[in-house]
Design a protein around this motif. Structure first.
Motif, PDB file in Angstrom:
ATOM      1  N   ASP A 268       0.813  -1.229   0.000  1.00 59.84           N
ATOM      2  CA  ASP A 268       0.000   0.000   0.000  1.00 59.84           C
ATOM      3  C   ASP A 268       0.839   1.269   0.000  1.00 59.84           C
ATOM      4  OD1 ASP A 268      -2.243  -1.622   0.091  1.00 59.84           O
ATOM      5  OD2 ASP A 268      -2.320  -1.613   2.291  1.00 59.84           O
ATOM      6  N   VAL A 269       1.769   1.310  -0.945  1.00 61.07           N
ATOM      7  CA  VAL A 269       2.550   2.525  -1.155  1.00 61.07           C
ATOM      8  C   VAL A 269       1.835   3.379  -2.208  1.00 61.07           C
ATOM      9  CG1 VAL A 269       4.731   3.463  -1.977  1.00 61.07           C
ATOM     10  CG2 VAL A 269       4.713   1.430  -0.520  1.00 61.07           C
ATOM     11  N   LEU A 270       1.665   4.686  -1.921  1.00 64.27           N
ATOM     12  CA  LEU A 270       0.979   5.598  -2.835  1.00 64.27           C
ATOM     13  C   LEU A 270       2.008   6.398  -3.616  1.00 64.27           C
ATOM     14  CD1 LEU A 270      -1.859   6.936  -0.509  1.00 64.27           C
ATOM     15  CD2 LEU A 270      -2.075   5.266  -2.353  1.00 64.27           C
ATOM     16  N   VAL A 271       1.842   6.388  -4.952  1.00 64.92           N
ATOM     17  CA  VAL A 271       2.750   7.138  -5.818  1.00 64.92           C
ATOM     18  C   VAL A 271       1.939   7.907  -6.854  1.00 64.92           C
ATOM     19  CG1 VAL A 271       4.668   5.533  -5.554  1.00 64.92           C
ATOM     20  CG2 VAL A 271       3.015   5.193  -7.413  1.00 64.92           C
ATOM     21  N   GLU A 272       2.519   9.009  -7.331  1.00 66.80           N
ATOM     22  CA  GLU A 272       1.972   9.759  -8.465  1.00 66.80           C
ATOM     23  C   GLU A 272       2.771   9.398  -9.699  1.00 66.80           C
ATOM     24  OE1 GLU A 272       2.018  13.906  -7.681  1.00 66.80           O
ATOM     25  OE2 GLU A 272       0.282  13.858  -6.342  1.00 66.80           O
ATOM     26  N   VAL A 273       2.055   9.108 -10.793  1.00 70.30           N
ATOM     27  CA  VAL A 273       2.700   8.671 -12.030  1.00 70.30           C
ATOM     28  C   VAL A 273       2.321   9.636 -13.142  1.00 70.30           C
ATOM     29  CG1 VAL A 273       2.946   6.797 -13.705  1.00 70.30           C
ATOM     30  CG2 VAL A 273       2.617   6.270 -11.273  1.00 70.30           C
ATOM     31  N   ALA A 274       3.319  10.055 -13.943  1.00 75.10           N
ATOM     32  CA  ALA A 274       3.070  10.935 -15.080  1.00 75.10           C
ATOM     33  C   ALA A 274       4.004  10.565 -16.219  1.00 75.10           C
ATOM     34  CB  ALA A 274       3.271  12.392 -14.681  1.00 75.10           C
ATOM     35  N   ARG A 275       3.546  10.793 -17.459  1.00 74.01           N
ATOM     36  CA  ARG A 275       4.412  10.556 -18.628  1.00 74.01           C
ATOM     37  C   ARG A 275       5.511  11.601 -18.648  1.00 74.01           C
ATOM     38  NH1 ARG A 275       1.983   7.392 -22.805  1.00 74.01           N
ATOM     39  NH2 ARG A 275       3.861   7.926 -23.993  1.00 74.01           N
ATOM     40  N   ALA A 276       6.732  11.164 -18.935  1.00 71.92           N
ATOM     41  CA  ALA A 276       7.857  12.101 -18.971  1.00 71.92           C
ATOM     42  C   ALA A 276       7.810  13.006 -20.182  1.00 71.92           C
ATOM     43  CB  ALA A 276       9.180  11.333 -18.955  1.00 71.92           C
ATOM     44  N   ASP A 277       7.139  12.563 -21.268  1.00 68.87           N
ATOM     45  CA  ASP A 277       7.126  13.341 -22.505  1.00 68.87           C
ATOM     46  C   ASP A 277       5.885  14.214 -22.651  1.00 68.87           C
ATOM     47  OD1 ASP A 277       5.316  11.344 -22.737  1.00 68.87           O
ATOM     48  OD2 ASP A 277       5.986  10.602 -24.703  1.00 68.87           O
ATOM     49  N   SER A 278       5.043  14.364 -21.624  1.00 70.82           N
ATOM     50  CA  SER A 278       3.841  15.208 -21.716  1.00 70.82           C
ATOM     51  C   SER A 278       3.454  15.686 -20.322  1.00 70.82           C
ATOM     52  CB  SER A 278       2.677  14.429 -22.341  1.00 70.82           C
ATOM     53  OG  SER A 278       2.231  13.402 -21.463  1.00 70.82           O
ATOM     54  N   ALA A 279       2.644  16.754 -20.320  1.00 72.48           N
ATOM     55  CA  ALA A 279       2.163  17.309 -19.052  1.00 72.48           C
ATOM     56  C   ALA A 279       0.713  16.902 -18.837  1.00 72.48           C
ATOM     57  CB  ALA A 279       2.289  18.833 -19.067  1.00 72.48           C
ATOM     58  N   GLY A 280       0.425  15.654 -19.104  1.00 72.28           N
ATOM     59  CA  GLY A 280      -0.947  15.166 -18.983  1.00 72.28           C
ATOM     60  C   GLY A 280      -1.359  14.964 -17.539  1.00 72.28           C
ATOM     61  N   ARG A 281      -2.495  14.317 -17.398  1.00 71.79           N
ATOM     62  CA  ARG A 281      -3.066  14.092 -16.076  1.00 71.79           C
ATOM     63  C   ARG A 281      -2.191  13.155 -15.249  1.00 71.79           C
ATOM     64  NH1 ARG A 281      -8.743  10.837 -15.014  1.00 71.79           N
ATOM     65  NH2 ARG A 281      -8.941  11.285 -12.774  1.00 71.79           N
ATOM     66  N   ARG A 282      -1.966  13.518 -14.022  1.00 71.42           N
ATOM     67  CA  ARG A 282      -1.220  12.655 -13.114  1.00 71.42           C
ATOM     68  C   ARG A 282      -2.159  11.608 -12.536  1.00 71.42           C
ATOM     69  NH1 ARG A 282       3.768  14.319 -11.401  1.00 71.42           N
ATOM     70  NH2 ARG A 282       4.453  16.358 -12.136  1.00 71.42           N
ATOM     71  N   ARG A 283      -1.665  10.405 -12.445  1.00 71.05           N
ATOM     72  CA  ARG A 283      -2.434   9.316 -11.857  1.00 71.05           C
ATOM     73  C   ARG A 283      -1.859   8.971 -10.494  1.00 71.05           C
ATOM     74  NH1 ARG A 283      -6.851   8.875 -14.891  1.00 71.05           N
ATOM     75  NH2 ARG A 283      -7.189   6.898 -13.802  1.00 71.05           N
ATOM     76  N   VAL A 284      -2.727   8.463  -9.631  1.00 72.20           N
ATOM     77  CA  VAL A 284      -2.296   8.036  -8.298  1.00 72.20           C
ATOM     78  C   VAL A 284      -2.471   6.521  -8.230  1.00 72.20           C
ATOM     79  CG1 VAL A 284      -2.633   8.245  -5.812  1.00 72.20           C
ATOM     80  CG2 VAL A 284      -2.964  10.251  -7.287  1.00 72.20           C
ATOM     81  N   HIS A 285      -1.379   5.806  -7.974  1.00 73.15           N
ATOM     82  CA  HIS A 285      -1.404   4.340  -7.885  1.00 73.15           C
ATOM     83  C   HIS A 285      -1.079   3.904  -6.465  1.00 73.15           C
ATOM     84  CE1 HIS A 285      -0.339   4.015 -12.459  1.00 73.15           C
ATOM     85  NE2 HIS A 285      -1.562   4.470 -12.234  1.00 73.15           N
ATOM     86  N   GLN A 286      -1.774   2.866  -6.052  1.00 69.41           N
ATOM     87  CA  GLN A 286      -1.448   2.205  -4.785  1.00 69.41           C
ATOM     88  C   GLN A 286      -0.759   0.878  -5.133  1.00 69.41           C
ATOM     89  OE1 GLN A 286      -4.294   2.403  -1.420  1.00 69.41           O
ATOM     90  NE2 GLN A 286      -4.260   0.179  -1.456  1.00 69.41           N
ATOM     91  N   ILE A 287       0.471   0.684  -4.654  1.00 69.41           N
ATOM     92  CA  ILE A 287       1.327  -0.409  -5.132  1.00 69.41           C
ATOM     93  C   ILE A 287       1.666  -1.371  -3.993  1.00 69.41           C
ATOM     94  CG2 ILE A 287       3.519  -0.958  -6.256  1.00 69.41           C
ATOM     95  CD1 ILE A 287       3.529   1.818  -7.443  1.00 69.41           C
ATOM     96  N   ARG A 288       1.647  -2.663  -4.348  1.00 72.32           N
ATOM     97  CA  ARG A 288       2.188  -3.711  -3.471  1.00 72.32           C
ATOM     98  C   ARG A 288       3.216  -4.519  -4.271  1.00 72.32           C
ATOM     99  NH1 ARG A 288      -2.243  -7.505  -1.822  1.00 72.32           N
ATOM    100  NH2 ARG A 288      -3.150  -6.899  -3.825  1.00 72.32           N
TER     101      ARG A 288
END
Length: 508
Positions: free
Chosen positions: A88-108
């Protein structure tokens, strides 16, 4: 061969999962991603994620959601490569080549070992919680921007998890003095009207209707408020209670000021030496009277409510009562209204009444003060009788004395100054009266038998004695003192023009 079959079976199992799954080989190659994982990163194929960890790192920017908690730690994918297992680690993910919408992922993470215990496959399990965190952000912004003081209490342990600036300003608490404390430590229902009921509803997670309470705060020691509780669900499905507040300090001060004002009014009302009564506008019923009124009209203060003016015949003349009521209804006030009243001892009193409409306890009332002028009226009546007796034989008095007696007998209206003829000759008085009636010099000369130049000399003398330089000023002065009626001007002029001289024309 068995390992290959197991891998294929594993891929078939995870292909239909709603959670995203990424498999990473021990040599850092990305070997598999299901459709859910590809959608979370916004790509259609495994190759778009990158062939290995280095390629993935160049295409996507991954940051911890709680950067302070994970300060200095490696990104999750590198932690997986190091064989670390986390949840249950929370991270923000974004494409490096665009300023699009940031997504929030919960990772195990998982580490799959071979039969001999050597790690041969690393697994990232992903959940897209972007919508949940966007909803939380919207709530956070709305909660912080709300000017109404508010706090949020978590129902599971009754601890405060949110507090806005309005509540901090209202109470004087610092944010850290509220967050994490329980409702028993920062008691927002202290001295509430129905505290037991409110606490029961809080434990049941039900709405708490608004009620008055008194908070213990660090600044003013106590703060009177209206508090209400509304059950809400915080992002993540956490049951909470939202408490909102309204400051009663202004109302409390206003009520205290009103009480003081009413006390001052009551004291001034009772101590006033002038008979004063508070009258209900509808039906003209006495609500309260002061001691002076009771002494003048012969009723006790405590009996005022039973002393009904209309029923008891306080007004000696019904017409005066109707005129008084009409003026009050039209203008809201009366000044110096002369009327006759009957006391409880059946005495008729001449009074001057002044009244003002007021609102007492949301009720239209009239505050009336009475001035007993009965003695003055008797004195005036006796004076008029004496004057009339003297004027019955006026042969012993000069014209000036007779005029003064006539003024005393029939005084001019209160708003009109009495005429003063001191310093004027008899002829100047006659000219002044005719000027007040609007007569011209020719008409004055014709009426008094004077030459035109003589009339002009008298007019000039009148100007000098009155301190004016225009004929219109003389007319105004005369009419203000009843020496010329504008409505009779035309008739007077016609009468003057037909009148023949009674004396030969003088040439003085």
């Amino acid at each position: 061969m068995v390992e290959q079959i197991n891998r294929e079976q594993l891929q078939q199992i995870i292909a239909g999962l709603s959670d995203g799954v990424i498999l990473i080989a021990s040599d850092q190659r990305l070997t598999y991603a299901n459709e859910a994982a590809l959608a979370m990163y916004g790509v259609a194929r495994l190759e778009d994620l990158g062939s290995d960890i280095d390629a993935f790192r160049h295409r996507f920017i991954v940051r911890y959601r709680d950067r302070q908690a994970h300060k200095g730690e490696h990104p999750p994918i590198e932690r997986v490569m190091a064989g670390e297992v986390f949840r249950d680690v929370l991270v923000e993910v974004a494409r490096a080549d665009s300023a699009g919408r940031r997504r929030v992922h919960q990772i195990r993470s998982l580490v799959l070992n071979s039969s001999d215990g050597v790690p041969h496959c690393l697994v990232l399990l992903l959940q897209d919680v972007t919508d949940r965190f966007e909803a939380e952000n919207r709530f956070e912004r709305a909660f912080a921007a709300n000017p109404a003081p508010a706090v949020v209490c978590r129902l599971s342990d009754l601890r405060y998890v949110k507090v806005n600036k309005g509540f901090l300003n209202l109470t004087g608490f610092a944010r850290e003095e509220v967050l994490g404390r329980t409702v028993y430590e920062v008691d927002v229902l202290r001295e509430a009207e129905r505290r037991d009921r409110a606490m029961a509803r809080l434990h049941e997670g039900r709405t708490i209707p608004q009620m008055e309470a008194c908070l213990r705060v660090p600044v003013d020691a106590e703060k009177h408020v209206i508090v209400a509780g509304h059950p809400i669900e915080m992002p993540g499905g956490i049951p909470c209670m939202l408490f909102t507040f309204a400051d009663l300090e202004d109302r409390t001060k206003a009520e205290a000021a009103l009480r003081q004002s009413e006390e001052r009014f009551a004291k001034a009302f009772q101590l006033a030496p002038v008979p004063t009564a508070l009258v209900q506008l509808e039906g003209f019923r006495l609500i309260a009277v002061n001691d002076a009124f009771a002494a003048t009209f012969g009723c006790r203060v405590e009996d005022a409510e039973r002393f009904r003016p209309t029923a008891a015949g306080l007004w000696a003349e019904a017409d005066a009562e109707r005129r008084f009521a009409r003026i009050i209804a039209e203008t809201g006030r009366v000044r110096g209204f002369e009327a006759r009243f009957r006391s409880s001892r059946s005495e008729v009193l001449d009074c001057l009444v002044s009244a003002e409409r007021v609102t007492i306890a949301a009720e239209d009332c009239t505050l009336c003060s009475f001035q007993d002028i009965s003695a003055r009226k008797r004195s005036e009546s006796e004076l008029v009788q004496a004057i009339e007796a003297v004027m019955a034989d006026a042969s012993w008095f000069s014209q000036e004395v007779i005029e003064r007696l006539a003024t005393l007998r029939r005084p001019p209206p209160a708003d009109r100054p009495a005429a003063q003829f001191d310093g004027f000759t008899a002829r100047e008085r006659e000219v002044l009266v005719l000027i007040g009636r609007g007569a011209t010099d020719e008409e004055i000369g014709s009426a008094l038998g004077l030459a035109r130049n003589t009339v002009r000399n008298h007019v000039a003398a009148i100007y000098r004695k009155l301190g004016v330089n225009r004929r219109s000023a003389v007319v105004v002065w005369a009419r203000e003192r009843g020496l010329g009626d504008p409505s009779e001007t035309g008739a007077k002029r016609r009468k003057i023009s037909r009148k023949k001289p009674v004396h030969p024309v003088q040439k003085d």
